[in-house]
Design a protein around this motif. Structure first.
Motif, PDB file in Angstrom:
ATOM      1  N   PRO A 127       0.798  -1.310  -0.051  1.00 24.31           N
ATOM      2  CA  PRO A 127       0.032  -0.026   0.031  1.00 24.31           C
ATOM      3  C   PRO A 127       0.768   1.306  -0.173  1.00 24.31           C
ATOM      4  N   THR A 173       0.930   4.013  -2.693  1.00 21.05           N
ATOM      5  CA  THR A 173       0.289   5.325  -2.535  1.00 21.05           C
ATOM      6  C   THR A 173       1.370   6.309  -3.243  1.00 21.05           C
ATOM      7  N   PHE A 202      -5.830  -0.253  -5.152  1.00 18.12           N
ATOM      8  CA  PHE A 202      -6.033  -0.716  -3.886  1.00 18.12           C
ATOM      9  C   PHE A 202      -6.656  -2.145  -3.790  1.00 18.12           C
ATOM     10  N   GLY A 223      -4.930   0.196   3.394  1.00 17.41           N
ATOM     11  CA  GLY A 223      -5.305   0.930   2.317  1.00 17.41           C
ATOM     12  C   GLY A 223      -6.281   1.802   2.354  1.00 17.41           C
TER      13      GLY A 223
END
Length: 843
Positions: A400, A404, A423, A446
């Motif tokens: 995650p 990101t 995600f 997430g």
């Protein structure tokens, strides 16, 4: 089913005939009489009826019923110089009646007939569209052959497969109380007068007839039950009909199973003819939810209690149990109190409660036990390998974060829906790699990152738009759901692979053990190969140390202490495994291997003991027979020879000397015959020679056996027109001589010993009758055992020659038995098979 004449798919083919069977418990109950009575009833209604074959056996009432019926001639079959008669199937087919009456369905046809068995002839008539009415006794059913032999001591040589009778369109039970059948036999309505006494004291004993009657009633009850089940199925009747008490016990494989099974067995035993059925429900994927070893123990327990074990597949356990109970027409279901705690029961009702709700008219018996409401929820371990779990956790934490950073660089290009999908894809990837909990963590991380970085307002854990909040919530739920499904699928896949591997390995081992192919060495080698071990050794305790019985691999362990794992086979033997420590999940398969090794060792031990016992039995029988004959049977001719030789030394006139010489010659000839027969007996007991069986007349056997007993000592009543028997003349002569010798010695008055013979069924029964003191019932079990002392004895008045007679009679295929003589005394019966068995003879 659509009949051919209804224009269905079978149109144009002949209608298959209907089969009606008159079933009886024993000869003489009236099956043939009832069959002919039905023939007259059908004939009076205008039905075209013929008699294909009926055996009246001299019964006048049965023969009288043949009057007025069309009786087809029998087919003559030449066999070994004789002409025998059988059912003429071609004549019946050519006549093409509506109904054919054919007696004795289990009869064996003479070689050269259309079929080996009469029931096959009947099948041809049924295929041609001819209805057949026939008869059969319960002792001739194949499945009951062993039971009948255990009851009556007579092995039925003529049998009919059960399915032939079971598939009949109609079965009529011809029932007669045992006492009434014995009265009918005593009045001469079943057998001829000379056969009555033997039949009453042997096959037609009250206990035999009662047991055979029970067999017939129970077998027919099962057939009726099958018909009832078919009727309920065809008419879609789901509600149980309590025609018979059936108790279904639901077992889960838990520790309470033994308690439930024993309680169910006690309930079932309260009603005669009841059944006990145990049922275990598998999940729809077919994978076991309970330890197989425990289920196997419970299977053996229910079988020892006289019940049957069944396994069904169903997603919902209570519904599957109730459906099974309805399918078998059960009257009661026995279930145990749930092992779940009160909190879990408050959230969902127990299986027992749900079974009671679904059972409808079926009684439900809820049984408490020691494990009730004491169960704890097991923490499931991941089915994935350790490396995959670690990789999953790493991906759940770092994935995650990396995603990101990537999406932050593409903020102007990618929107929130795409970010949610990416995600979600990452969460599915984590679930595939690491399982459920890493995927849950990935979904939560997430969710936080999406809220902080991509959901307006950014930089805080608040959401301005309700739509975005809803999207994030759906994301978490979908991620958790997908992760759960992936984890369950991975778990089931791993269990399926393991179950398939275990089943394959155990099936191979069981198949080889049952077929007798594998030895202990082969099983040890298979165990090492299956689990990729370095070495496996089968060790047996020997004094303070251990002995290697079988081993495979390099450097096997010589004692349990030097092995990585040890499996117990029995109290004295273990399997020592070397190479690696096996996981606990392999334990049940290893235990199955150990049990199979124990079975092989036990089989080898029993086989060795049986062989040793056979050798000892043969040698002991030979020694006993020889000692009995030398001490008893040779004494008389030797004494006669000695007395004759002493008499020749005296001054005698020519007439007296001639008498002594004749006596000497007769005793010498008898002594020679005895020695020859003893030598034959010795070879028989050791298996070095076999009797020479041939067709011969009793005139060749009985008169020579009576030589040496003096004029008038024995009354001979053997008809000259008796058929030939199949035997060894010399050995059977020895049997008769021994029996007559014992009878003469204990009969008392001259002429009180009588030797007679008559045809009974498929053999000739030779009777040696004396009017002596007889034998008490409590000593008849020792009648054919040799005495422990050498020489003559008084006591029961029995001769040692009976032991020799029994051994020789068995060797030539005859049966030797004893019964009381009416009015006092003992009658010895020797049943010798005929050289050519008469058609339709009744045992």
């Amino acid at each position: 089913m659509i009949r051919p004449d209804d224009g269905g798919p079978d149109a144009g083919r002949p209608r298959r005939g209907r089969l009606t069977v008159y079933l009886g418990a024993a000869p003489g109950v009236g099956k043939t009489y009832a069959m002919l009575d039905e023939a007259h009833r059908r004939l009076s209604r205008g039905t075209d009826v013929v008699v294909g074959l009926v055996e009246a056996h001299g019964r006048l009432a049965t023969a009288a019923l043949l009057e007025g019926l069309e009786v087809l001639p029998r087919r003559i079959v030449p066999h070994r110089g004789s002409e025998l008669t059988e059912l003429d199937v071609d004549a019946v087919l050519a006549r093409a009646p509506q109904v054919a009456m054919i007696d004795e369905l289990a009869h064996t046809n003479v070689p050269g007939s259309r079929h080996p068995k009469r029931w096959q002839d009947v099948q041809d008539l049924l295929d041609a569209g001819i209805d057949v009415v026939t008869t059969v006794n319960v002792q001739h059913l194949e499945s009951l052959n062993d039971d009948v032999e255990a009851i009556t001591g007579v092995r039925q040589r003529e049998t009919v497969p059960d399915h032939v009778v079971r598939d009949a369109d109609q079965i009529q039970l011809v029932d007669l109380p045992p006492e009434a059948l014995r009265r009918r036999l005593a009045h001469g309505n079943v057998y001829r007068a000379e056969q009555i006494d033997a039949s009453l004291s042997q096959y037609f004993r009250l206990g035999n007839l009662t047991a055979l009657r029970e067999l017939a009633l129970l077998w027919l009850a099962d057939r009726v039950d099958d018909s009832l089940t078919s009727y309920r199925r065809e008419h879609r009747i789901e509600a149980p009909w309590p025609a018979r008490e059936r108790v279904v016990v639901a077992v889960t494989g838990g520790p309470e199973g033994d308690t439930l099974l024993r309680r169910g067995a006690r309930i079932a035993q309260r009603a005669a003819g009841s059944e006990l059925l145990a049922v275990h429900v598998l999940a729809t994927d077919g994978l076991p939810s309970a330890p197989p070893a425990t289920l196997d123990e419970q299977r053996r327990l229910v079988e020892s209690l006289g019940g049957t074990f069944h396994t069904v597949v169903g997603e919902d356990v209570p519904s599957a149990v109730v459906d099974f109970a309805r399918g078998v027409n059960a009257t009661m279901i026995v279930v145990g109190v749930s092992r779940r705690g009160r909190l879990r029961e408050a959230l969902r009702e127990s299986n027992g409660t749900e079974v009671a709700r679904l059972a409808g008219m079926i009684d439900v018996h809820l049984v408490t036990h020691e494990k009730a409401r004491t169960g704890r929820r097991r923490i499931r371990r991941s089915p994935l390998s350790g490396s995959r779990v670690v990789a999953g956790w790493v991906t759940a934490v770092l994935g995650p974060v990396a995603l990101t950073g990537l999406l932050a660089a593409l903020r102007d290009v990618v929107g929130l829906p795409t970010e949610l999908m990416l995600f979600l894809a990452l969460t599915v990837l984590v679930a595939l790699v690491g399982g459920l909990w890493p995927a849950i963590v990935s979904a939560v991380v997430g969710f936080v990152l999406l809220n902080w970085f991509f959901t307006v307002p950014t930089g805080m854990l608040t959401i301005a738009e309700p739509e975005n909040a809803f999207a994030l919530g759906v994301f978490v739920l979908v991620a958790a759901g997908v992760a759960s499904v992936v984890d369950v699928a991975a778990r089931r896949t791993a269990e399926a692979f393991r179950a398939r591997a275990e089943a394959s390995a155990l099936a191979a081992v069981s198949r080889s053990v049952l077929s007798g192919e594998d030895t202990a060495e082969a099983l040890v080698a298979r165990l090492r190969e299956t689990f990729t071990l370095e070495a496996v050794a089968l060790l047996c305790r020997k004094g303070p140390g251990w002995e290697v019985l079988a081993a495979d691999g390099a450097e096997p362990a010589l004692d349990p202490e030097s092995a990585q794992a040890v499996l117990t086979v029995d109290d004295e033997r273990v399997l020592a495994l070397s190479g690696r420590v096996l996981p606990a999940s392999d334990r049940r398969v290893l235990e199955a291997f150990a049990s199979q090794v124990g079975i092989v060792l036990e089989h080898d031990r029993l086989r060795a003991q049986a062989e040793q016992a056979r050798v000892l039995e043969q040698s002991d029988a030979t020694r006993t027979a020889l000692l009995a004959a030398v001490s008893h049977d040779l004494r008389t001719p030797l004494a006669t020879i000695r007395a004759s030789v002493d008499g020749l030394e005296l001054q005698l006139d020519p007439a007296d000397r001639a008498v002594l010489v004749g006596t000497l010659a007769e005793a010498t000839a008898r002594l020679e015959r005895l020695i020859d027969n003893l030598l034959d007996l010795s070879r028989l007991q050791t298996g070095s020679v076999r009797p020479v069986l041939r067709a011969t007349s009793l005139d060749e056997i009985v008169p020579p056996a009576l030589e040496g007993f003096g004029p008038g000592a024995v009354v001979l009543d053997v008809p000259e027109d008796l058929p030939l028997v199949r035997t060894d003349p010399g050995l059977l002569e020895r049997v008769v001589a021994n029996l007559v010798s014992n009878a003469v010695r204990h009969a008392g008055d001259a002429g009180s010993v009588r030797v007679s013979a008559a045809v009974v069924g498929r053999g000739i029964v030779l009777r040696v009758v004396d009017t002596g003191p007889g034998v008490p019932d409590q000593l008849k079990g020792q009648l054919f055992e040799p005495f422990q002392r050498l020489g003559d004895t008084s006591g029961t008045g029995l001769g040692l020659g009976l032991a020799v007679a029994r051994g020789l009679a068995t060797a030539v295929g005859a049966e030797l038995s004893a019964e009381d003589t009416p009015g006092g005394g003992l009658t010895m019966l020797v049943e010798v098979p005929l050289a050519i068995a008469p058609a339709g003879a009744v045992p």
